[in-house]
Design a protein around this motif. Structure first.
Motif, mmCIF file in Angstrom:
data_model
loop_
_atom_site.group_PDB
_atom_site.id
_atom_site.type_symbol
_atom_site.label_atom_id
_atom_site.label_comp_id
_atom_site.label_asym_id
_atom_site.label_seq_id
_atom_site.Cartn_x
_atom_site.Cartn_y
_atom_site.Cartn_z
ATOM 1 N N ASN A 9 -7.949 -17.650 -68.117
ATOM 2 C CA ASN A 9 -9.341 -17.519 -67.741
ATOM 3 C C ASN A 9 -10.153 -16.123 -68.176
ATOM 4 O OD1 ASN A 9 -8.304 -16.174 -65.687
ATOM 5 N ND2 ASN A 9 -9.288 -17.357 -64.151
ATOM 6 N N GLN A 10 -9.251 -15.027 -68.244
ATOM 7 C CA GLN A 10 -9.877 -13.649 -68.241
ATOM 8 C C GLN A 10 -10.050 -13.523 -69.878
ATOM 9 O OE1 GLN A 10 -7.696 -10.178 -67.084
ATOM 10 N NE2 GLN A 10 -9.710 -9.417 -66.556
ATOM 11 N N MET A 11 -9.060 -14.176 -70.684
ATOM 12 C CA MET A 11 -9.526 -14.023 -71.985
ATOM 13 C C MET A 11 -10.675 -14.993 -72.402
ATOM 14 S SD MET A 11 -8.940 -16.376 -74.983
ATOM 15 C CE MET A 11 -8.324 -17.607 -74.452
ATOM 16 N N MET A 12 -10.933 -16.137 -71.716
ATOM 17 C CA MET A 12 -11.996 -16.729 -71.998
ATOM 18 C C MET A 12 -13.317 -16.167 -71.664
ATOM 19 S SD MET A 12 -11.118 -19.338 -73.573
ATOM 20 C CE MET A 12 -12.418 -20.692 -73.326
ATOM 21 N N ARG A 13 -13.237 -15.292 -70.540
ATOM 22 C CA ARG A 13 -14.461 -14.561 -70.141
ATOM 23 C C ARG A 13 -14.738 -13.473 -71.302
ATOM 24 N NH1 ARG A 13 -12.491 -14.874 -64.688
ATOM 25 N NH2 ARG A 13 -11.584 -12.726 -65.017
ATOM 26 N N PRO A 19 -18.076 -12.307 -79.992
ATOM 27 C CA PRO A 19 -17.980 -13.168 -81.215
ATOM 28 C C PRO A 19 -16.645 -13.069 -82.195
ATOM 29 C CG PRO A 19 -20.034 -12.143 -81.355
ATOM 30 C CD PRO A 19 -19.050 -11.289 -80.378
ATOM 31 N N GLU A 20 -15.974 -12.065 -82.303
ATOM 32 C CA GLU A 20 -14.657 -12.080 -82.806
ATOM 33 C C GLU A 20 -13.627 -12.797 -82.335
ATOM 34 O OE1 GLU A 20 -11.766 -8.519 -84.443
ATOM 35 O OE2 GLU A 20 -13.728 -8.142 -83.899
ATOM 36 N N LEU A 21 -13.815 -13.059 -80.965
ATOM 37 C CA LEU A 21 -12.926 -14.009 -80.302
ATOM 38 C C LEU A 21 -13.449 -15.293 -79.829
ATOM 39 C CD1 LEU A 21 -10.321 -14.564 -78.975
ATOM 40 C CD2 LEU A 21 -10.788 -13.373 -76.915
ATOM 41 N N GLY A 22 -14.783 -15.016 -79.573
ATOM 42 C CA GLY A 22 -15.478 -16.592 -79.207
ATOM 43 C C GLY A 22 -15.635 -17.361 -80.120
ATOM 44 N N VAL A 23 -15.803 -16.916 -81.506
ATOM 45 C CA VAL A 23 -15.966 -17.964 -82.498
ATOM 46 C C VAL A 23 -14.768 -18.892 -82.672
ATOM 47 C CG1 VAL A 23 -16.563 -18.403 -84.913
ATOM 48 C CG2 VAL A 23 -18.129 -17.020 -83.687
ATOM 49 N N PRO A 24 -13.720 -18.348 -82.924
ATOM 50 C CA PRO A 24 -12.357 -19.106 -83.066
ATOM 51 C C PRO A 24 -11.929 -19.821 -82.000
ATOM 52 C CG PRO A 24 -11.863 -16.690 -83.463
ATOM 53 C CD PRO A 24 -13.452 -16.723 -83.282
ATOM 54 N N ALA A 25 -12.163 -19.176 -80.914
ATOM 55 C CA ALA A 25 -11.899 -20.081 -79.726
ATOM 56 C C ALA A 25 -12.494 -21.182 -79.470
ATOM 57 C CB ALA A 25 -11.833 -18.976 -78.545
ATOM 58 N N SER A 26 -13.719 -21.050 -79.635
ATOM 59 C CA SER A 26 -14.648 -21.917 -79.461
ATOM 60 C C SER A 26 -14.438 -22.983 -80.555
ATOM 61 C CB SER A 26 -16.189 -21.606 -79.570
ATOM 62 O OG SER A 26 -16.470 -20.959 -78.584
ATOM 63 N N TYR A 27 -14.204 -22.775 -81.537
ATOM 64 C CA TYR A 27 -13.558 -23.594 -82.900
ATOM 65 C C TYR A 27 -12.611 -24.480 -82.588
ATOM 66 C CZ TYR A 27 -13.141 -25.544 -87.335
ATOM 67 O OH TYR A 27 -12.960 -26.506 -88.242
ATOM 68 N N MET A 28 -11.731 -23.708 -81.908
ATOM 69 C CA MET A 28 -10.092 -24.589 -81.616
ATOM 70 C C MET A 28 -10.506 -25.323 -80.442
ATOM 71 S SD MET A 28 -7.253 -24.886 -82.003
ATOM 72 C CE MET A 28 -6.374 -23.584 -83.044
ATOM 73 N N GLN A 29 -11.391 -25.099 -79.411
ATOM 74 C CA GLN A 29 -11.598 -25.739 -78.229
ATOM 75 C C GLN A 29 -12.189 -27.195 -78.548
ATOM 76 O OE1 GLN A 29 -13.250 -24.037 -74.952
ATOM 77 N NE2 GLN A 29 -13.496 -25.893 -73.726
ATOM 78 N N VAL A 30 -13.169 -27.108 -79.481
ATOM 79 C CA VAL A 30 -14.050 -28.090 -80.001
ATOM 80 C C VAL A 30 -13.386 -29.127 -80.864
ATOM 81 C CG1 VAL A 30 -16.234 -28.727 -81.138
ATOM 82 C CG2 VAL A 30 -16.279 -26.977 -79.686
ATOM 83 N N LYS A 59 -8.819 -5.698 -73.393
ATOM 84 C CA LYS A 59 -9.561 -5.956 -74.588
ATOM 85 C C LYS A 59 -8.575 -6.182 -75.784
ATOM 86 C CE LYS A 59 -13.835 -4.758 -76.999
ATOM 87 N NZ LYS A 59 -14.897 -3.883 -77.028
ATOM 88 N N HIS A 60 -7.767 -5.250 -75.778
ATOM 89 C CA HIS A 60 -6.763 -5.030 -77.034
ATOM 90 C C HIS A 60 -5.914 -6.257 -77.107
ATOM 91 C CE1 HIS A 60 -3.369 -2.804 -79.058
ATOM 92 N NE2 HIS A 60 -4.051 -3.415 -79.927
ATOM 93 N N VAL A 61 -5.410 -6.878 -75.941
ATOM 94 C CA VAL A 61 -4.708 -8.195 -75.948
ATOM 95 C C VAL A 61 -5.413 -9.502 -76.426
ATOM 96 C CG1 VAL A 61 -3.694 -9.978 -74.610
ATOM 97 C CG2 VAL A 61 -3.348 -7.415 -73.902
ATOM 98 N N CYS A 62 -6.832 -9.292 -76.164
ATOM 99 C CA CYS A 62 -7.827 -10.449 -76.449
ATOM 100 C C CYS A 62 -7.856 -10.216 -78.104
ATOM 101 C CB CYS A 62 -9.031 -10.367 -75.513
ATOM 102 S SG CYS A 62 -8.682 -10.838 -73.911
ATOM 103 N N LEU A 63 -8.374 -9.017 -78.420
ATOM 104 C CA LEU A 63 -8.622 -8.771 -79.834
ATOM 105 C C LEU A 63 -7.318 -9.439 -80.888
ATOM 106 C CD1 LEU A 63 -10.665 -5.591 -79.849
ATOM 107 C CD2 LEU A 63 -11.489 -7.830 -80.096
ATOM 108 N N GLU A 64 -6.156 -8.933 -80.347
ATOM 109 C CA GLU A 64 -4.789 -9.180 -80.909
ATOM 110 C C GLU A 64 -4.698 -10.842 -81.119
ATOM 111 O OE1 GLU A 64 -3.020 -7.348 -83.117
ATOM 112 O OE2 GLU A 64 -4.413 -5.775 -82.789
ATOM 113 N N PHE A 65 -5.032 -11.633 -79.909
ATOM 114 C CA PHE A 65 -4.988 -12.834 -79.906
ATOM 115 C C PHE A 65 -6.267 -13.602 -81.025
ATOM 116 C CE2 PHE A 65 -6.608 -17.096 -77.894
ATOM 117 C CZ PHE A 65 -5.621 -17.819 -78.205
ATOM 118 N N SER A 66 -7.384 -12.793 -81.055
ATOM 119 C CA SER A 66 -8.174 -13.446 -82.017
ATOM 120 C C SER A 66 -7.864 -13.212 -83.226
ATOM 121 C CB SER A 66 -9.626 -12.290 -81.894
ATOM 122 O OG SER A 66 -10.494 -12.615 -83.125
#
Length: 86
Positions: A9-13, A19-30, A59-66
């Motif tokens: 849930n923190q990664m989702m926040r 956008p670097e994480l939000g776009v691919p995460a949203s695309y994957m979810q949709v 933030k570094h964890v989230c960017l690497e996940f992106s």
């Protein structure tokens, strides 16, 4: 810090404001569903922890996940653009 210290849930926040994480995460979810996005996150966390990867911040964890998520979507042949609204 290790990846498992950052809950999903923190990664989702972070994704909501980055956008670097939000776009691919949203695309994957949709396109594939929330369960698939969660499975990708769990796989990333497990692999990162297993290899002993250390991160500077949440933030570094989230960017690497992106980066990992973008590579996975590219592997699947999905046309994900980092330009919001494209």
């Amino acid at each position: 810090m290790i990846a498992s210290e950052v809950p999903f849930n923190q990664m989702m926040r972070v994704a909501a404001g980055n956008p670097e994480l939000g776009v691919p995460a949203s695309y994957m979810q949709v396109e594939y569903g929330l369960d698939e996005l969660l499975a990708c996150w769990d796989g990333f966390v497990h692999t990162s922890d297993s290899y002993g990867m250390e991160f500077k911040s949440r933030k570094h964890v989230c960017l690497e996940f992106s980066n990992a998520l973008n590579e996975y979507l590219e592997y699947l042949g999905e046309p994900v653009s980092l330009k919001v609204g494209s």
